[in-house]
Design a protein around this motif. Structure first.
Motif, short mmCIF file in Angstrom:
data_model
loop_
_atom_site.label_atom_id
_atom_site.label_comp_id
_atom_site.label_asym_id
_atom_site.label_seq_id
_atom_site.Cartn_x
_atom_site.Cartn_y
_atom_site.Cartn_z
N THR A 123 17.96 -6.27 29.64
CA THR A 123 19.08 -6.34 28.69
C THR A 123 18.65 -6.17 27.24
O THR A 123 19.47 -5.78 26.41
N VAL A 124 17.38 -6.46 26.91
CA VAL A 124 16.96 -6.31 25.51
C VAL A 124 16.69 -4.86 25.13
O VAL A 124 16.63 -4.52 23.95
N CYS A 125 16.52 -3.98 26.12
CA CYS A 125 16.11 -2.60 25.83
C CYS A 125 17.18 -1.86 25.03
O CYS A 125 18.33 -1.78 25.46
N PRO A 126 16.80 -1.31 23.86
CA PRO A 126 17.81 -0.66 23.01
C PRO A 126 18.19 0.74 23.47
O PRO A 126 19.19 1.28 23.02
N LEU A 153 9.80 -4.63 22.93
CA LEU A 153 10.65 -5.83 22.99
C LEU A 153 10.78 -6.35 24.42
O LEU A 153 10.86 -7.56 24.64
#
Lengths: 291, 247
Positions: free
Chosen positions: B92-95, B120
């Motif tokens: 979920t953090v992957c941009p 990240l």
């Protein structure tokens, strides 16, 4: 966590830049003509320079545009989108102030709100990470937001506002440190839960998986800087908050005083940001017998 | 898309038996061997023949010692790779959407051509399962050998992750946790398989089996025999001991 210079530069510079854009957007400082050119230029330059510094942190900067796609789930993506939106929405207000001498408050206010949310999004990139208990707390975003707003107020030469914001920032920083010191223990992770063997007895690392270093240790297990944590906290608090506040109170108000206060404040914030990373312990260290 | 699927049809993963693992690191080597020349960028080594060699690995074996009360300590070899979590914070953090969890089998993968190398996801993983390759500058992680398990060019017995295929002790098992009758589900239920760091709320798919209870030897307390036994000293030494005691 490893205190990467690019990240320290990014969070301090772009934070201050967006902080300035908040005040310019709200019309607290409403310069026109050349003064507007200088101030808006500074706001855009700082926030833009910060973003460029952050891009240097990437392994593949040429793919950076892809980072605008995942705003539904990712705070990093949201930050990229919000930062660009702030700069775009603020542009008519800035251009009109510079060239026509008439601010456009609607764009200004909208841009100010976006700039504020951008600073918050930067803080949330760190606050969301559960594996770093010191960051995962409500006390993290206030430090980022107040630091940006205080720096911005100094740049906009709003001395009373800057003074109050810096005092609030001091409280936020100390709160974040004091609560942060308890966070790792309160998260409840130790070598026992990391290995699942805690029920059997006391677990310690007997042999690491490799004799050399690796990416994980370099990036997430930074033990060197913490030795001087307390001294650095005092330096950050003194140069970032107390001395600039004292200067604003004692010295006759003028651009020279504000500039001096600003330089000290930014130096203090760099120290604070360095500590923010260096003091933060990632739970992966438990697998390496380190914290 | 870096939002996590609500559920996956299969839940492929590993069971790692901490009782059986002998800590030979064969899984580490076979993992690196397969994955450096198949799916995605190779796993580079830095300063491979120099004084400070290091490299990218998707699986590493730690060794822990558990000190027990009133019993001899236990050494546990502890292989660690991606746990393919149901609630994977790295996804979920992957941009960019490079990091994703597959709906069909629950494998967490990185689309390397979309990865910007921000790192990240590695920060978000509490287990240290992701490593940025120092040469390719993209994030590497266990793929559960996605290019073996469905690969019809391989003989059927090879269609399992390289680490499982190579383990000489039979300490690694591969299967579908969504099927309650699968080999891995039954092993987990029978042996009390557990999650790593459950307090992190990641809901790992991979399970670890605890070391079995050790035998107890029916002999007097051997440790106490190591203490100097002065009270049983005889002859001159006995006299000296008693005389010095009286002083």
């Amino acid at each position: 966590m490893h205190p990467a210079p690019s990240l320290i530069l990014f969070t301090v510079l772009s934070g201050t830049g967006f902080g300035l854009l908040v005040w310019l957007g709200l019309g607290l400082a409403a310069p026109v003509g050349v003064a507007a050119f200088m101030l808006f230029g500074l706001g855009y330059a700082l926030s833009g320079a910060g973003l460029i510094a952050a891009a240097f942190h990437l392994g593949h900067p040429e793919r950076a545009l892809k980072a605008f796609t995942q705003w539904r789930s990712s705070w990093l993506s949201r930050e990229a989108v919000l930062a660009s939106a702030t700069m775009a929405i603020m542009a008519p207000h800035a251009a009109s102030s510079v060239f026509a001498g008439t601010p456009l408050p609607l764009f200004g206010w909208l841009g100010a709100v976006l700039a504020l949310v951008t600073i918050f999004a930067t803080a949330m990139i760190y606050t969301q990470i559960k594996a770093v208990p010191r960051w995962r707390h409500w006390s993290t975003p206030p430090v980022f937001v107040l630091a940006a707003l205080a720096g911005g107020a100094l740049l906009a030469a709003q001395s009373t506002l800057a003074l109050l914001l810096m005092l609030a920032l001091g409280v936020a920083m100390v709160t974040h440190w004091v609560i942060g010191d308890r966070q790792f223990t309160e998260a409840g992770s130790d070598t026992g839960t990391a290995t699942g063997l805690g029920g059997l007895g006391k677990v310690r690392l007997l042999e690491p998986p490799h004799s050399g270093r690796n990416y994980l240790l370099r990036e997430m297990v930074h033990v060197v800087g913490r030795k001087h944590a307390y001294k650095l906290r005092i330096i950050a608090l003194a140069t970032g908050v107390l001395i600039p506040v004292a200067l604003l109170l004692i010295l006759p108000l003028g651009y020279a005083t504000i500039a001096l206060a600003l330089i000290l404040h930014l130096a203090g914030m760099a120290a604070q940001r360095w500590l923010f990373f260096a003091e933060a312990e990632h739970v992966v260290g438990l697998y390496y017998g380190k914290r | 898309m870096t939002t996590l699927p609500a559920s996956t049809q299969k839940k492929l993963g590993l069971v790692i038996d901490l009782d059986t693992c002998v800590g030979c690191h064969a899984c580490v080597i076979s993992c690196k061997g397969w994955n450096t020349e198949n799916y995605g960028a190779p796993l580079s080594d830095m300063d491979a023949y120099g004084g400070e060699p290091e490299g990218t690995f998707l699986n590493r074996v730690h060794s822990f010692e558990v000190a027990r009360e009133d019993a001899a300590p236990v050494v546990v070899h502890f292989p660690k790779s991606c746990l393919h979590c149901d609630d994977a914070p790295c996804v979920t953090v992957c941009p960019t959407g490079a990091s994703y969890k597959r709906t069909e089998d629950g494998i967490v993968l990185v689309n390397e051509s979309d990865c910007i190398g921000c790192g990240l996801c590695a920060w978000a993983c509490p287990y240290g399962a992701r490593e940025m390759d120092a040469s390719e500058k993209v994030m590497k992680k266990c793929t559960l050998c996605v290019d073996r398990i469905y690969n019809e060019n391989l003989p059927e017995e090879d269609r399992e992750p390289a680490c499982v295929r190579t383990c000489p002790a039979g300490a690694r098992h591969f299967g579908d946790f969504a099927d309650p009758d699968s080999h891995v589900s039954r092993l987990t239920a029978e042996r009390g398989g557990f999650d790593l760091m459950p307090e992190q709320g990641t809901k790992p798919v991979n399970k670890y089996l605890p070391p079995r209870g050790r035998d107890t030897l029916d002999v007097p307390d051997l440790a106490s025999l190591c203490e100097p036994q002065t009270d049983q000293a005889k002859g001159f030494l006995g006299w000296l001991d008693r005389a010095l005691e009286r002083l």
